[in-house]
Design a protein around this motif. Structure first.
Motif, PDB file in Angstrom:
ATOM      1  N   GLY A 168      17.123 -32.227 -39.810  1.00 42.14           N
ATOM      2  CA  GLY A 168      16.369 -31.832 -38.731  1.00 42.14           C
ATOM      3  C   GLY A 168      16.540 -31.023 -37.590  1.00 42.14           C
ATOM      4  O   GLY A 168      15.902 -31.303 -36.463  1.00 42.14           O
ATOM      5  N   ARG A 169      18.248 -30.575 -37.974  1.00 42.29           N
ATOM      6  CA  ARG A 169      18.841 -30.593 -36.708  1.00 42.29           C
ATOM      7  C   ARG A 169      19.603 -28.780 -37.760  1.00 42.29           C
ATOM      8  O   ARG A 169      19.077 -28.364 -38.856  1.00 42.29           O
ATOM      9  CB  ARG A 169      19.928 -30.890 -36.517  1.00 42.29           C
ATOM     10  CG  ARG A 169      20.243 -32.741 -36.070  1.00 42.29           C
ATOM     11  CD  ARG A 169      19.686 -32.847 -34.701  1.00 42.29           C
ATOM     12  NE  ARG A 169      19.002 -34.039 -34.635  1.00 42.29           N
ATOM     13  CZ  ARG A 169      18.214 -35.000 -33.759  1.00 42.29           C
ATOM     14  NH1 ARG A 169      16.689 -34.064 -34.549  1.00 42.29           N
ATOM     15  NH2 ARG A 169      17.884 -35.682 -33.820  1.00 42.29           N
ATOM     16  N   HIS A 170      20.078 -28.150 -36.252  1.00 39.07           N
ATOM     17  CA  HIS A 170      20.970 -26.923 -37.366  1.00 39.07           C
ATOM     18  C   HIS A 170      22.061 -26.553 -36.602  1.00 39.07           C
ATOM     19  O   HIS A 170      22.770 -27.338 -35.359  1.00 39.07           O
ATOM     20  CB  HIS A 170      20.105 -25.700 -35.659  1.00 39.07           C
ATOM     21  CG  HIS A 170      19.914 -24.155 -35.844  1.00 39.07           C
ATOM     22  ND1 HIS A 170      20.031 -23.283 -36.699  1.00 39.07           N
ATOM     23  CD2 HIS A 170      20.938 -23.876 -34.910  1.00 39.07           C
ATOM     24  CE1 HIS A 170      20.337 -22.414 -36.867  1.00 39.07           C
ATOM     25  NE2 HIS A 170      20.956 -22.514 -35.659  1.00 39.07           N
ATOM     26  N   PHE A 171      22.808 -26.432 -37.083  1.00 39.21           N
ATOM     27  CA  PHE A 171      24.179 -25.307 -36.989  1.00 39.21           C
ATOM     28  C   PHE A 171      24.046 -24.368 -37.056  1.00 39.21           C
ATOM     29  O   PHE A 171      24.168 -23.374 -36.925  1.00 39.21           O
ATOM     30  CB  PHE A 171      24.809 -25.804 -38.375  1.00 39.21           C
ATOM     31  CG  PHE A 171      26.324 -25.481 -37.884  1.00 39.21           C
ATOM     32  CD1 PHE A 171      27.037 -26.687 -37.274  1.00 39.21           C
ATOM     33  CD2 PHE A 171      27.181 -24.552 -38.468  1.00 39.21           C
ATOM     34  CE1 PHE A 171      28.760 -26.424 -37.156  1.00 39.21           C
ATOM     35  CE2 PHE A 171      28.212 -24.019 -38.001  1.00 39.21           C
ATOM     36  CZ  PHE A 171      29.422 -25.027 -37.443  1.00 39.21           C
ATOM     37  N   GLY A 172      24.728 -24.443 -34.859  1.00 40.40           N
ATOM     38  CA  GLY A 172      25.217 -23.060 -34.364  1.00 40.40           C
ATOM     39  C   GLY A 172      25.932 -21.552 -35.217  1.00 40.40           C
ATOM     40  O   GLY A 172      25.180 -20.421 -34.847  1.00 40.40           O
ATOM     41  N   LEU A 173      26.594 -22.292 -35.875  1.00 42.86           N
ATOM     42  CA  LEU A 173      27.413 -20.797 -36.326  1.00 42.86           C
ATOM     43  C   LEU A 173      26.238 -20.140 -37.264  1.00 42.86           C
ATOM     44  O   LEU A 173      26.385 -20.388 -38.642  1.00 42.86           O
ATOM     45  CB  LEU A 173      28.415 -21.716 -36.341  1.00 42.86           C
ATOM     46  CG  LEU A 173      29.801 -20.093 -37.576  1.00 42.86           C
ATOM     47  CD1 LEU A 173      30.569 -19.506 -35.864  1.00 42.86           C
ATOM     48  CD2 LEU A 173      31.113 -20.286 -38.288  1.00 42.86           C
ATOM     49  N   ASP A 174      26.934 -19.003 -37.758  1.00 42.96           N
ATOM     50  CA  ASP A 174      26.119 -17.668 -38.184  1.00 42.96           C
ATOM     51  C   ASP A 174      26.610 -16.707 -39.096  1.00 42.96           C
ATOM     52  O   ASP A 174      26.806 -15.991 -37.832  1.00 42.96           O
ATOM     53  CB  ASP A 174      24.301 -17.340 -38.417  1.00 42.96           C
ATOM     54  CG  ASP A 174      23.758 -17.197 -39.954  1.00 42.96           C
ATOM     55  OD1 ASP A 174      24.735 -17.543 -40.501  1.00 42.96           O
ATOM     56  OD2 ASP A 174      23.080 -16.842 -40.087  1.00 42.96           O
TER      57      ASP A 174
END
Length: 483
Positions: free
Chosen positions: A143-149
């Protein structure tokens, strides 16, 4: 201060035999060290095919103690070591430098566990061999997001992303890789393990040692795991492609998007029509709009609250004010995925241009279009008919410039212009207060040019830190620092 010396040259067969014996004595499985030429070869050449070095062996550790044993032995024997993740480096930093003694390539791909996810603490710990895609998936599952893409999310690995301070398309909202790292676990050149896997957001108790290993391209130590910052989930998203009347209009669209999008704006990309056309050839399928305009801006908004209204407001303001002449607002997940698949395909699309000189430039935010427009006339005087594939990140000042051979031109003749074109581009960027490496690193590609960008005092400090952490110079020799 004396320069850092290259590691001593050893007879390859004898060196490998001694290394095997040292690793066996440390309890490392024999299969960890591989010398088969066919297996080793792909690890000696970068994915672009620009750089190739010599390899002594391929080490594939299965644990952190394995990494310690390998570095300890190589340190004592004076053997060069090249850390490698997904081998997707843009500047040759992940393969042995050409013209150097054969190196042990240290592949971290087997260290690929997500050690734990701390959702209440908004962090996770991933080993160096985890792909970016695996970290993103682990964050979503919690339920979280990792910022790098970035486009290479399924091949780029965490260790390499840390060691190059990777950027990508979410820097505007989340920052570069440096901003995602809370703590690191690192094996030093002599095999010493530093466990700095702290999850603290605030720690003012001394030096921030992790910064010594972020963006230093494996020349200071080998990252084996990272504690990474997590963010709220992006449960609502919208993507918008706006066609521009000219390049200068990109600044007006950026102003509108930054003002109206606020914290929901996570990507703001300058996208050329040439790039869309080439990417459509690579992927197949239609272009996003009936008319393919020369310049476009691609935006992504995301957050926990609905963002479709923000995207519509940005589109309306840009179209009504004349900053855009057409646009596409993705109406489904599939349409949104298609827009970003086209953007992700830009690296592969370069192959359709023939020989090209590629630059990863950064200038102060707001000067991207100024740089692009200023570069074209003098380059065309040097290389009439040269084609420009120019795209980048409007929100952070990062412009990717590819100058490709004219259609039908002789590649060898065009190649001879490379030194003059590179000198022109670099000098212009420096005059604008910019850099020749925004997010790709230095590697072996730019290590001599960096001496022209940075003052002697800064280079001396960099060499002093390198000499302290790696006195024998075994870690990634021939990379980052100029001779």
């Amino acid at each position: 201060m004396s320069p850092i010396a290259d590691p001593p040259v050893a007879e390859p067969d004898a060196a490998v035999a001694v290394l095997r014996a040292r690793l066996a004595a440390a309890g490392v499985a024999p299969s960890v060290l591989v010398t088969d030429a066919d297996i080793l070869e792909p690890h000696l050449r970068d994915w672009r095919g620009w750089h190739r070095g010599e390899g002594l062996a391929l080490a594939r550790p299965r644990s952190v103690p394995d990494v310690q044993a390998i570095l300890s032995a190589c340190h004592d024997l004076g053997l060069p070591v090249v850390p490698q993740g997904g081998n997707s480096s843009m500047c040759g930093a992940s393969v042995p430098a050409s013209g150097r003694p054969p190196a042990v390539v240290l592949s971290l791909s087997a260290l690929d566990r997500i050690r734990h996810v701390d959702a209440p603490g908004w962090n996770l710990v991933a080993e160096a061999g985890c792909t970016l895609g695996a970290v993103q998936a682990a964050a979503r599952a919690a339920g979280r997001h990792f910022g790098l893409d970035l486009g290479a999310r399924d091949t780029a690995r965490i260790g390499g992303l840390v060691s190059t301070n990777a950027g990508g398309m979410g820097v505007l909202r989340y920052g570069a890789m440096r901003d995602q790292v809370l703590g690191l676990e690192v094996v030093l050149a002599d095999g010493t393990l530093w466990n700095g896997l702290r999850a603290l957001r605030k720690d003012n108790s001394g030096f921030d040692l992790k910064q010594l290993f972020i963006g230093t391209e494996g020349t200071h130590g080998v990252v084996t795991a990272a504690c990474l910052r997590l963010h709220p989930p992006e449960t609502s998203a919208a993507s918008l492609l706006l066609a521009l009347p000219d390049l200068a209009a990109a600044n007006r669209v950026a102003e509108i998007a930054l003002r109206r999008g606020g914290r929901a704006l996570s990507a703001l990309e300058l996208v050329p029509g040439l790039g869309l056309a080439l990417a459509a050839q690579v992927l197949g399928g239609p272009l996003p709009m009936p008319e393919n305009h020369a310049w476009n801006v691609l935006l992504h908004l995301a957050g926990e609250e609905p963002v479709e209204g923000l995207a519509e407001a940005i589109a309306s303001a840009a179209l009504e004010g004349g900053a855009a002449v057409d646009g596409v607002l993705a109406q489904s997940g599939a349409q949104e995925a298609r827009l970003w698949a086209l953007r992700d395909a830009f690296s592969e699309a370069h192959r359709l241009l023939g020989l090209s000189f590629r630059f990863d430039l950064a200038v102060p935010v707001g000067r991207i279009t100024e740089l692009a427009e200023a570069l074209m006339p003098p380059v065309l005087r040097l290389a009439p008919g040269a084609r420009f594939f120019v795209f980048g990140h409007l929100g952070d000042g990062n412009l990717h410039v590819s100058i490709a051979q004219p259609e039908g031109a002789d590649a060898a003749s065009f190649a001879a212009l490379r030194p003059a074109i590179e000198s022109l581009v670099h000098e212009m960027v420096w005059r604008m207060g910019g850099t020749i490496s925004a997010e790709h690193g230095i590697g072996q590609l730019h290590r001599e040019e960096i001496a022209l960008q940075k003052p002697a005092e800064e280079l001396a400090l960099m060499r002093a830190v390198k000499g302290m952490l790696d006195p024998k110079g075994i870690l990634n020799p021939g990379q980052l620092l100029p001779d």
